[in-house]
Design a protein around this motif. Structure first.
Motif, PDB file in Angstrom:
ATOM      1  N   ILE A 136       3.909  -8.768  39.979  1.00 11.37           N
ATOM      2  CA  ILE A 136       5.217  -8.146  39.761  1.00 11.37           C
ATOM      3  C   ILE A 136       5.719  -8.405  38.348  1.00 11.37           C
ATOM      4  O   ILE A 136       6.270  -7.511  37.692  1.00 11.37           O
ATOM      5  CB  ILE A 136       6.232  -8.655  40.808  1.00 11.37           C
ATOM      6  CG1 ILE A 136       5.894  -8.079  42.190  1.00 11.37           C
ATOM      7  CG2 ILE A 136       7.668  -8.280  40.419  1.00 11.37           C
ATOM      8  CD1 ILE A 136       6.740  -8.636  43.311  1.00 11.37           C
ATOM      9  N   ILE A 137       5.534  -9.634  37.859  1.00  9.57           N
ATOM     10  CA  ILE A 137       6.071  -9.963  36.537  1.00  9.57           C
ATOM     11  C   ILE A 137       5.060  -9.697  35.426  1.00  9.57           C
ATOM     12  O   ILE A 137       5.326  -9.986  34.264  1.00  9.57           O
ATOM     13  CB  ILE A 137       6.555 -11.427  36.472  1.00  9.57           C
ATOM     14  CG1 ILE A 137       5.405 -12.402  36.704  1.00  9.57           C
ATOM     15  CG2 ILE A 137       7.662 -11.670  37.479  1.00  9.57           C
ATOM     16  CD1 ILE A 137       5.819 -13.872  36.575  1.00  9.57           C
ATOM     17  N   GLY A 138       3.891  -9.139  35.761  1.00 10.53           N
ATOM     18  CA  GLY A 138       2.968  -8.665  34.744  1.00 10.53           C
ATOM     19  C   GLY A 138       1.987  -9.671  34.193  1.00 10.53           C
ATOM     20  O   GLY A 138       1.471  -9.483  33.089  1.00 10.53           O
ATOM     21  N   ASN A 139       1.681 -10.744  34.954  1.00  6.24           N
ATOM     22  CA  ASN A 139       0.719 -11.749  34.502  1.00  6.24           C
ATOM     23  C   ASN A 139      -0.637 -11.483  35.172  1.00  6.24           C
ATOM     24  O   ASN A 139      -0.888 -11.947  36.289  1.00  6.24           O
ATOM     25  CB  ASN A 139       1.216 -13.162  34.827  1.00  6.24           C
ATOM     26  CG  ASN A 139       2.449 -13.531  34.035  1.00  6.24           C
ATOM     27  OD1 ASN A 139       2.693 -12.986  32.958  1.00  6.24           O
ATOM     28  ND2 ASN A 139       3.238 -14.443  34.557  1.00  6.24           N
ATOM     29  N   THR A 140      -1.498 -10.762  34.492  1.00  9.50           N
ATOM     30  CA  THR A 140      -2.737 -10.289  35.105  1.00  9.50           C
ATOM     31  C   THR A 140      -3.686 -11.420  35.470  1.00  9.50           C
ATOM     32  O   THR A 140      -4.228 -11.443  36.585  1.00  9.50           O
ATOM     33  CB  THR A 140      -3.450  -9.308  34.153  1.00  9.50           C
ATOM     34  OG1 THR A 140      -2.585  -8.214  33.869  1.00  9.50           O
ATOM     35  CG2 THR A 140      -4.730  -8.779  34.777  1.00  9.50           C
ATOM     36  N   PHE A 141      -3.938 -12.353  34.548  1.00 11.77           N
ATOM     37  CA  PHE A 141      -4.939 -13.388  34.804  1.00 11.77           C
ATOM     38  C   PHE A 141      -4.585 -14.261  36.008  1.00 11.77           C
ATOM     39  O   PHE A 141      -5.402 -14.406  36.929  1.00 11.77           O
ATOM     40  CB  PHE A 141      -5.169 -14.220  33.553  1.00 11.77           C
ATOM     41  CG  PHE A 141      -6.209 -15.285  33.709  1.00 11.77           C
ATOM     42  CD1 PHE A 141      -7.479 -14.980  34.188  1.00 11.77           C
ATOM     43  CD2 PHE A 141      -5.947 -16.613  33.377  1.00 11.77           C
ATOM     44  CE1 PHE A 141      -8.450 -15.963  34.335  1.00 11.77           C
ATOM     45  CE2 PHE A 141      -6.904 -17.590  33.520  1.00 11.77           C
ATOM     46  CZ  PHE A 141      -8.157 -17.265  34.001  1.00 11.77           C
ATOM     47  N   PRO A 142      -3.389 -14.873  36.052  1.00  7.38           N
ATOM     48  CA  PRO A 142      -3.074 -15.666  37.250  1.00  7.38           C
ATOM     49  C   PRO A 142      -2.996 -14.823  38.514  1.00  7.38           C
ATOM     50  O   PRO A 142      -3.299 -15.318  39.602  1.00  7.38           O
ATOM     51  CB  PRO A 142      -1.720 -16.306  36.914  1.00  7.38           C
ATOM     52  CG  PRO A 142      -1.183 -15.529  35.776  1.00  7.38           C
ATOM     53  CD  PRO A 142      -2.334 -14.987  35.027  1.00  7.38           C
ATOM     54  N   PHE A 143      -2.622 -13.544  38.404  1.00  6.63           N
ATOM     55  CA  PHE A 143      -2.615 -12.655  39.572  1.00  6.63           C
ATOM     56  C   PHE A 143      -4.022 -12.540  40.162  1.00  6.63           C
ATOM     57  O   PHE A 143      -4.214 -12.667  41.381  1.00  6.63           O
ATOM     58  CB  PHE A 143      -2.078 -11.280  39.163  1.00  6.63           C
ATOM     59  CG  PHE A 143      -2.531 -10.144  40.037  1.00  6.63           C
ATOM     60  CD1 PHE A 143      -2.220 -10.116  41.386  1.00  6.63           C
ATOM     61  CD2 PHE A 143      -3.279  -9.104  39.507  1.00  6.63           C
ATOM     62  CE1 PHE A 143      -2.651  -9.071  42.193  1.00  6.63           C
ATOM     63  CE2 PHE A 143      -3.707  -8.054  40.296  1.00  6.63           C
ATOM     64  CZ  PHE A 143      -3.394  -8.037  41.649  1.00  6.63           C
ATOM     65  N   VAL A 144      -5.014 -12.328  39.310  1.00  4.36           N
ATOM     66  CA  VAL A 144      -6.391 -12.188  39.789  1.00  4.36           C
ATOM     67  C   VAL A 144      -6.903 -13.521  40.346  1.00  4.36           C
ATOM     68  O   VAL A 144      -7.543 -13.562  41.407  1.00  4.36           O
ATOM     69  CB  VAL A 144      -7.306 -11.690  38.659  1.00  4.36           C
ATOM     70  CG1 VAL A 144      -8.756 -11.662  39.111  1.00  4.36           C
ATOM     71  CG2 VAL A 144      -6.875 -10.305  38.196  1.00  4.36           C
TER      72      VAL A 144
END
Length: 314
Positions: A136-144
């Motif tokens: 939601i907040i746009g942090n791709t690496f920790p999201f993955v």
């Protein structure tokens, strides 16, 4: 203008926040009201350590979000809290007990079967929620990363639940299958070579994805890098344990394979315990930074040492 009482400063700061655009007063009046409070309000703002309220350093951003600073549209980081700590809680409360089980401390064992509920509701639920928050907040690496490990814990927990029949499906002998009266989850499947070899391949490719994460983490911090480095080693050893178990069950006289499997399980647990220690360190660092605690602990920021491709082009 004399130094204002703390209560008045708070009230005036609130009023200024509401009238920031200058509606209801002219610019000179606003300037007159704020001249004497620059120092106090400035200190207050400096203590507000969220990306939504003030700009923070690249090092602090990386510590809070485990990702190099990136720019996204909107004020989502101002609207939502930091999802990183809750995902780490799920990861640590699943991995730390499992590592102790694998090492056999205090008579523990069973590949973590006693923590099946923990794998679902801490490892699975909390890490998936954390992944959604990072998305939601746009942090791709920790999201993955969080999404991957949330799915891993759900998968591992499901493998341990008899009703999923992950190992019972490998029991093909009618006489052996009759022992459970047709119910799923026949424990005899745990000793089938095909099950152990098949599960080993899952661990191999978990190690592969952790290796990719390890390379990417060179843009974050040293502690995060250590987490993935030890995960690669841990998954490798556990995969070796299951491959050797497959050999041992295929040939009961192969005692060497059984011995190697036992040692690999303990070694894998040891590496995962080191992963947990690094995880607890980074969790503490994030919580202290989130609260602007007077004592901060380092994580070895790498985001400013290893420049991104876009930064090199400038």
């Amino acid at each position: 203008m004399a130094t204002a009482h703390p209560q008045n400063v708070h009230a005036d700061d609130t009023r200024l926040e509401k009238n920031y655009s200058g509606h209801g007063m002219n610019g000179n009046a606003m300037k007159g009201n704020t001249t004497g409070m620059d120092d106090d309000s400035g200190d207050t703002l400096k203590r507000m350590r969220t990306t939504g309220s003030v700009n923070i350093s690249s090092e602090l951003f990386e510590k809070l979000y485990l990702s190099p600073e990136n720019r996204v549209k909107g004020d989502l980081r101002k609207t939502f809290g930091n999802p990183t700590p809750i995902a780490l809680v799920g990861f640590l409360l699943s991995l730390t007990p499992l590592s102790c089980d694998l090492m056999g401390w205090r008579g523990a064992g069973g590949n973590g079967a006693a923590s099946t509920g923990v794998f679902f509701f801490f490892g699975g639920v909390l890490m998936i929620l954390g992944a959604i928050g990072e998305w939601i907040i746009g942090n791709t690496f920790p999201f993955v990363v969080f999404g991957t490990f949330g799915a891993f814990w759900l998968t591992f927990g499901a493998t341990l639940v008899p009703s999923f029949n992950a190992y019972g499906a490998y029991v093909t002998d009618p006489e052996v299958a009759a022992a459970t009266m047709g119910n799923p989850g026949n424990p005899a499947g745990l000793e089938v070579p095909a099950f152990n070899a098949s599960f080993a391949f899952f661990l191999v490719f978990m190690g592969l994805i952790c290796f990719i994460f390890m390379i990417c983490s060179l843009r974050t911090n040293v502690v995060f890098f250590v987490i993935f480095l030890t995960l690669v080693c841990g998954f490798g050893l556990l995969a070796g344990a299951f491959f050797n178990l497959a050999l041992a069950y295929e040939n009961p006289a192969n005692l060497a394979a059984a011995t190697r499997a036992s040692r690999c399980v303990v070694g894998g647990g040891a590496f995962l315990f080191v992963t947990s220690l690094a995880g607890w360190w980074i969790f503490l660092a994030i919580m202290l930074a989130s609260l602007d605690f007077p004592i901060q602990i380092p994580v070895g920021d790498l985001s400013t040492m290893i420049k991104g491709a876009s930064e090199k082009q400038k």
